[in-house]
Design a protein around this motif. Structure first.
Motif, PDB file in Angstrom:
ATOM      1  N   LEU A 183       1.302  -1.269   0.156  1.00  0.00           N
ATOM      2  CA  LEU A 183      -0.106  -0.074   0.060  1.00  0.00           C
ATOM      3  C   LEU A 183       0.732   1.232   0.299  1.00  0.00           C
ATOM      4  O   LEU A 183       1.478   1.427   0.910  1.00  0.00           O
ATOM      5  CB  LEU A 183      -1.184   0.105   0.884  1.00  0.00           C
ATOM      6  CG  LEU A 183      -1.670   1.490   1.458  1.00  0.00           C
ATOM      7  CD1 LEU A 183      -2.722   1.695   0.610  1.00  0.00           C
ATOM      8  CD2 LEU A 183      -2.433   1.176   2.302  1.00  0.00           C
ATOM      9  N   VAL A 184       0.793   2.105  -1.455  1.00  0.00           N
ATOM     10  CA  VAL A 184       1.482   3.033  -1.372  1.00  0.00           C
ATOM     11  C   VAL A 184       0.750   3.996  -1.045  1.00  0.00           C
ATOM     12  O   VAL A 184      -0.847   4.250  -2.048  1.00  0.00           O
ATOM     13  CB  VAL A 184       2.561   3.283  -2.531  1.00  0.00           C
ATOM     14  CG1 VAL A 184       3.496   4.807  -2.300  1.00  0.00           C
ATOM     15  CG2 VAL A 184       3.436   2.740  -2.601  1.00  0.00           C
ATOM     16  N   ILE A 185       0.889   5.486   0.381  1.00  0.00           N
ATOM     17  CA  ILE A 185       0.205   6.734  -0.224  1.00  0.00           C
ATOM     18  C   ILE A 185       0.798   7.477  -0.139  1.00  0.00           C
ATOM     19  O   ILE A 185       2.268   7.853  -0.359  1.00  0.00           O
ATOM     20  CB  ILE A 185       0.325   6.589   1.342  1.00  0.00           C
ATOM     21  CG1 ILE A 185      -1.006   5.637   2.408  1.00  0.00           C
ATOM     22  CG2 ILE A 185      -0.764   7.843   1.986  1.00  0.00           C
ATOM     23  CD1 ILE A 185      -0.342   5.486   3.694  1.00  0.00           C
ATOM     24  N   ALA A 186       0.530   8.311  -1.128  1.00  0.00           N
ATOM     25  CA  ALA A 186       0.915   9.237  -1.913  1.00  0.00           C
ATOM     26  C   ALA A 186       0.303  10.586  -1.160  1.00  0.00           C
ATOM     27  O   ALA A 186      -1.009  10.652  -1.775  1.00  0.00           O
ATOM     28  CB  ALA A 186       1.047   9.370  -3.349  1.00  0.00           C
ATOM     29  N   LYS A 187       0.969  11.459  -1.988  1.00  0.00           N
ATOM     30  CA  LYS A 187       0.462  13.413  -1.663  1.00  0.00           C
ATOM     31  C   LYS A 187      -0.857  13.743  -2.534  1.00  0.00           C
ATOM     32  O   LYS A 187      -1.766  13.747  -2.099  1.00  0.00           O
ATOM     33  CB  LYS A 187       1.451  14.199  -1.629  1.00  0.00           C
ATOM     34  CG  LYS A 187       1.094  15.878  -1.348  1.00  0.00           C
ATOM     35  CD  LYS A 187       0.390  15.807   0.296  1.00  0.00           C
ATOM     36  CE  LYS A 187       0.029  16.963   0.647  1.00  0.00           C
ATOM     37  NZ  LYS A 187      -0.466  16.984   1.693  1.00  0.00           N
TER      38      LYS A 187
ATOM     39  N   PHE B 174      -4.744   3.569  -7.866  1.00  0.00           N
ATOM     40  CA  PHE B 174      -4.140   2.736  -9.252  1.00  0.00           C
ATOM     41  C   PHE B 174      -3.407   1.484  -8.572  1.00  0.00           C
ATOM     42  O   PHE B 174      -2.567   1.331  -7.559  1.00  0.00           O
ATOM     43  CB  PHE B 174      -2.621   3.740  -9.345  1.00  0.00           C
ATOM     44  CG  PHE B 174      -2.032   2.784 -10.758  1.00  0.00           C
ATOM     45  CD1 PHE B 174      -2.687   3.225 -12.172  1.00  0.00           C
ATOM     46  CD2 PHE B 174      -0.257   2.284 -10.225  1.00  0.00           C
ATOM     47  CE1 PHE B 174      -1.215   2.510 -12.572  1.00  0.00           C
ATOM     48  CE2 PHE B 174      -0.301   1.719 -11.196  1.00  0.00           C
ATOM     49  CZ  PHE B 174      -0.595   1.866 -12.450  1.00  0.00           C
ATOM     50  N   ILE B 175      -4.123   0.347  -8.927  1.00  0.00           N
ATOM     51  CA  ILE B 175      -3.048  -0.811  -8.781  1.00  0.00           C
ATOM     52  C   ILE B 175      -2.865  -1.801  -9.672  1.00  0.00           C
ATOM     53  O   ILE B 175      -3.679  -1.518 -11.552  1.00  0.00           O
ATOM     54  CB  ILE B 175      -4.558  -1.484  -8.571  1.00  0.00           C
ATOM     55  CG1 ILE B 175      -6.226  -0.683  -8.309  1.00  0.00           C
ATOM     56  CG2 ILE B 175      -3.827  -2.938  -8.293  1.00  0.00           C
ATOM     57  CD1 ILE B 175      -6.496  -1.618  -7.130  1.00  0.00           C
ATOM     58  N   LYS B 176      -1.354  -2.360  -9.486  1.00  0.00           N
ATOM     59  CA  LYS B 176      -0.860  -3.751 -10.590  1.00  0.00           C
ATOM     60  C   LYS B 176      -1.442  -5.210  -9.537  1.00  0.00           C
ATOM     61  O   LYS B 176      -0.927  -4.735  -8.792  1.00  0.00           O
ATOM     62  CB  LYS B 176       0.069  -2.453 -10.367  1.00  0.00           C
ATOM     63  CG  LYS B 176       0.897  -1.946 -12.529  1.00  0.00           C
ATOM     64  CD  LYS B 176       1.939  -1.233 -12.457  1.00  0.00           C
ATOM     65  CE  LYS B 176       1.807   0.326 -13.306  1.00  0.00           C
ATOM     66  NZ  LYS B 176       3.315  -0.325 -13.671  1.00  0.00           N
TER      67      LYS B 176
ATOM     68  N   LYS C 191       1.971 -14.210  -6.195  1.00  0.00           N
ATOM     69  CA  LYS C 191       1.893 -13.265  -6.289  1.00  0.00           C
ATOM     70  C   LYS C 191       0.932 -11.862  -5.447  1.00  0.00           C
ATOM     71  O   LYS C 191       1.317 -11.517  -4.770  1.00  0.00           O
ATOM     72  CB  LYS C 191       0.046 -13.193  -7.016  1.00  0.00           C
ATOM     73  CG  LYS C 191      -1.286 -14.452  -5.760  1.00  0.00           C
ATOM     74  CD  LYS C 191      -2.767 -14.557  -6.748  1.00  0.00           C
ATOM     75  CE  LYS C 191      -3.646 -14.911  -5.788  1.00  0.00           C
ATOM     76  NZ  LYS C 191      -4.214 -15.636  -6.552  1.00  0.00           N
ATOM     77  N   ALA C 192       1.463 -10.287  -6.035  1.00  0.00           N
ATOM     78  CA  ALA C 192       1.547  -8.898  -4.957  1.00  0.00           C
ATOM     79  C   ALA C 192       0.847  -8.430  -5.868  1.00  0.00           C
ATOM     80  O   ALA C 192       0.490  -8.496  -7.251  1.00  0.00           O
ATOM     81  CB  ALA C 192       2.536  -8.855  -5.450  1.00  0.00           C
ATOM     82  N   ALA C 193       0.095  -7.414  -5.001  1.00  0.00           N
ATOM     83  CA  ALA C 193      -0.484  -6.335  -5.576  1.00  0.00           C
ATOM     84  C   ALA C 193       0.362  -5.184  -4.848  1.00  0.00           C
ATOM     85  O   ALA C 193       0.395  -4.788  -3.718  1.00  0.00           O
ATOM     86  CB  ALA C 193      -2.281  -6.833  -5.202  1.00  0.00           C
ATOM     87  N   LEU C 194       0.083  -4.214  -5.406  1.00  0.00           N
ATOM     88  CA  LEU C 194       0.076  -2.722  -5.141  1.00  0.00           C
ATOM     89  C   LEU C 194      -0.486  -1.625  -5.190  1.00  0.00           C
ATOM     90  O   LEU C 194      -1.724  -1.787  -6.550  1.00  0.00           O
ATOM     91  CB  LEU C 194       1.540  -2.232  -6.429  1.00  0.00           C
ATOM     92  CG  LEU C 194       1.695  -0.582  -6.253  1.00  0.00           C
ATOM     93  CD1 LEU C 194       2.802  -0.565  -5.278  1.00  0.00           C
ATOM     94  CD2 LEU C 194       2.177  -0.459  -7.697  1.00  0.00           C
ATOM     95  N   TYR C 195      -0.774  -1.112  -4.345  1.00  0.00           N
ATOM     96  CA  TYR C 195      -2.419  -0.279  -4.344  1.00  0.00           C
ATOM     97  C   TYR C 195      -1.716   1.282  -4.176  1.00  0.00           C
ATOM     98  O   TYR C 195      -0.580   1.580  -3.403  1.00  0.00           O
ATOM     99  CB  TYR C 195      -3.269  -0.513  -3.315  1.00  0.00           C
ATOM    100  CG  TYR C 195      -4.147  -1.786  -3.617  1.00  0.00           C
ATOM    101  CD1 TYR C 195      -5.382  -1.105  -3.596  1.00  0.00           C
ATOM    102  CD2 TYR C 195      -3.232  -2.949  -3.741  1.00  0.00           C
ATOM    103  CE1 TYR C 195      -6.064  -2.509  -4.509  1.00  0.00           C
ATOM    104  CE2 TYR C 195      -3.968  -3.741  -4.139  1.00  0.00           C
ATOM    105  CZ  TYR C 195      -5.653  -3.292  -4.544  1.00  0.00           C
ATOM    106  OH  TYR C 195      -6.852  -4.716  -3.953  1.00  0.00           O
TER     107      TYR C 195
END
Length: 291
Positions: free
Chosen positions: A42-46, A53-55, A63-67
């Protein structure tokens, strides 16, 4: 798995608008928390080009998920409870990157659960509760039993979340585990609804009666935020003024049913303002002061 996620979070950590990165690993007893993925980042962005956005990635049968979630969307999820897994992710995820202790401060704020945020969240849950209870009762009265059952389950869920918030906690994914420790009466109602061998119509009649009492007992906490806003000015409010008020936007489609409930309970009064039409009046709302 580390070989898979390291380059991902290292790249994101190098971005200036990245506030924090958390890693959530799949639990053997609860793979649903990561949607069955082995790991979630989980990436928190300004600020981002899109709120979410999901990958998805895979490596050696894992398997991995990026949020990537912008700060505004994250705060919306935390306020409305519309993505409850994220509450668990923020509170329990492993911090991989934390710019200026952003994530630690966010966690502290969630655990402290400031009174103002808690009051708003209680108001929103109470409005959703009133909506489900009212609609469900109509279905019961018209003998639409399965629809009534669906609504009373949701009503009890909102009641449980409200009870948890009253005690100063964020409702998590496992709401019923939480409420079992906090309010045994609500938990028992839920058990009776889903586990009783009574005919469905009898179960529903009893549940709606019991729910009505529990809802009534939570009017002070559930209506406090809305009434506080309406008391900010003297005099009456039009529905347009109420619906467009920035502090009340969170109530969304449940606002009107909440207003009518409070009118019925004599916490709001109706003021009729003449229109150009004969015997036609604008309907305005006034918050009443109760000692």
């Amino acid at each position: 798995m580390e070989d898979l996620i390291r380059p991902i979070y290292q790249e994101r950590a190098s971005h200036r608008n990245t506030l924090g990165i958390l890693m959530i690993e799949k639990k053997f007893n609860n793979s649903a928390i990561t949607d069955t993925f082995d790991v979630v980042l989980l990436v928190i962005a300004k600020e981002t080009d899109c709120p979410v956005f999901i990958k998805h990635y895979t490596s050696k049968e894992q398997k991995a998920a990026l949020y990537i979630v912008d700060e505004q969307k994250l705060n919306e999820w935390l306020l409305f409870g519309s993505n409850r897994k994220v509450i668990d992710w923020v509170l329990n995820g492993k911090v991989l990157f934390d710019r200026n202790e952003y994530t630690q401060r966010l966690r502290s704020r969630m655990l402290e659960f400031p009174a103002e945020a808690r009051q708003l969240k209680m108001g929103v849950e109470f409005a959703k509760l009133i909506r489900r209870y009212t609609d469900g009762k109509v279905f019961l009265e018209t003998n639409q039993l399965l629809d009534a059952y669906n609504h009373v389950v949701h009503a009890l869920h909102h009641l449980a979340r409200l009870a948890i918030i009253e005690q100063g906690f964020y409702p998590e994914v496992t709401v019923w585990s939480q409420v079992k420790q906090i309010d045994a009466q609500i938990y028992k109602l839920y058990e009776e609804l889903v586990g009783s061998e009574e005919p469905l119509d009898k179960r529903l009649e009893l549940l709606f009666l019991a729910s009505e009492f529990l809802i009534h007992s939570r009017i002070p906490s559930g209506s406090a935020h809305l009434l506080k806003v309406l008391k900010q000015k003297e005099g009456a409010w039009s529905i347009g003024e109420i619906a467009s008020h920035p502090e009340l936007e969170a109530y969304s489609v449940d606002l009107v049913i909440m207003l009518e409930y409070l009118v019925d309970k004599h916490l709001l009064a109706i003021e009729e303002v003449p229109t150009k039409g004969q015997n036609v009046f604008h309907r305005y709302y006034v918050a009443l002061n109760h000692s």
